[in-house]
Design an enzyme around this catalytic site. Structure first.
Site, PDB file in Angstrom:
ATOM      1  CG  HIS A 195      -4.018  -3.541   2.236  1.00  0.00           C
ATOM      2  ND1 HIS A 195      -3.115  -3.206   3.228  1.00  0.00           N
ATOM      3  CD2 HIS A 195      -4.582  -2.382   1.818  1.00  0.00           C
ATOM      4  CE1 HIS A 195      -3.135  -1.893   3.406  1.00  0.00           C
ATOM      5  NE2 HIS A 195      -4.008  -1.369   2.562  1.00  0.00           N
ATOM      6  CD  GLU A 213      -2.267  -6.416   4.639  1.00  0.00           C
ATOM      7  OE1 GLU A 213      -2.519  -5.248   4.993  1.00  0.00           O
ATOM      8  OE2 GLU A 213      -1.696  -6.688   3.564  1.00  0.00           O
ATOM      9  CB  CYS A 265      -0.991  -0.019   1.161  1.00  0.00           C
ATOM     10  SG  CYS A 265      -2.337   1.188   0.944  1.00  0.00           S
TER      11      CYS A 265
END
Length: 211
Positions: free
Chosen positions: A191, A193, A81
């Site tokens: 992202h 994750e 990001c």
């Protein structure tokens, strides 16, 4: 088990990144210590919020020097990001220009789109031969949340150095850099994750380059 340092400079979803990396088999340390960050098998640079604030936090712990020292030794770094954005020359937000780490040429500026932030799931257009997206499908979606991005890629071509692999995505009519693979330096605007199984797969691909 590969050792990954998550760089703690006061910005980013540190715990969610840590959990995702541990889920795919990494030994993870969240740290602002330069020695730990440089010596780990891989360094992950997160980032959430304003470009200027992230650079301020990075500069306080000599983050650009840590990143540069790792790359000088061909040691892997992954930015996520704003952790991708700060790798470029500069960011421009609300008329304020902030110098970045300068690993890549380019300017982070406001997306040319009516609906901001760009928040949600998007497909990406990955280049042929991508290691980052190996084993993933063209219709797989990744989670984005941002209003700024790099919208043009102007790096000169060097006949002696492999060209970076650049992945693109589109929000409304705004086309922007979604990911970059440049030797040991990888980065994503989205992202991983927060991107479910496809994000974990991508992180496994990155860990595979650390062994």
């Amino acid at each position: 088990m590969v050792k990954v340092a998550v760089l703690d400079y006061g910005s980013g979803n540190l715990r969610s990144v840590q959990r995702a990396l541990e889920h795919v088999g990494a030994d993870v340390t969240v740290t602002s210590d330069p020695y730990e960050a440089i010596e780990a098998d891989g360094l992950l640079v997160p980032g959430v919020g304003a470009y200027a604030a992230c650079m301020d936090g990075l500069n306080k712990i000599r983050g650009p020097r840590i990143i540069g020292q790792r790359l000088a030794g061909s040691r892997p770094v992954l930015g996520i990001c704003v952790g991708q954005q700060v790798l470029f020359d500069k960011g421009v937000e609300h008329g304020v220009e902030t110098q970045g780490c300068g690993e890549w040429q380019g300017v982070v500026d406001k997306l040319d789109a009516k609906i901001l932030p760009h928040m949600g799931w998007n497909t990406v257009d990955a280049p042929a031969g991508s290691e980052m997206f190996a084993g993933l499908n063209d219709d797989d979606r990744f989670y984005f949340v941002h209003s700024y991005a790099v919208q043009s890629w102007d790096m000169p071509v060097d006949e002696f150095i492999a060209a970076p692999r650049v992945t693109w995505a589109t929000h409304e009519s705004a086309r922007f850099v979604a990911a970059v693979e440049n030797g040991p330096l990888w980065a994503t605007q989205f992202h991983p994750e927060k991107s479910g199984d496809v994000g974990l797969h991508l992180l496994r691909n990155w860990l595979g380059t650390l062994a």
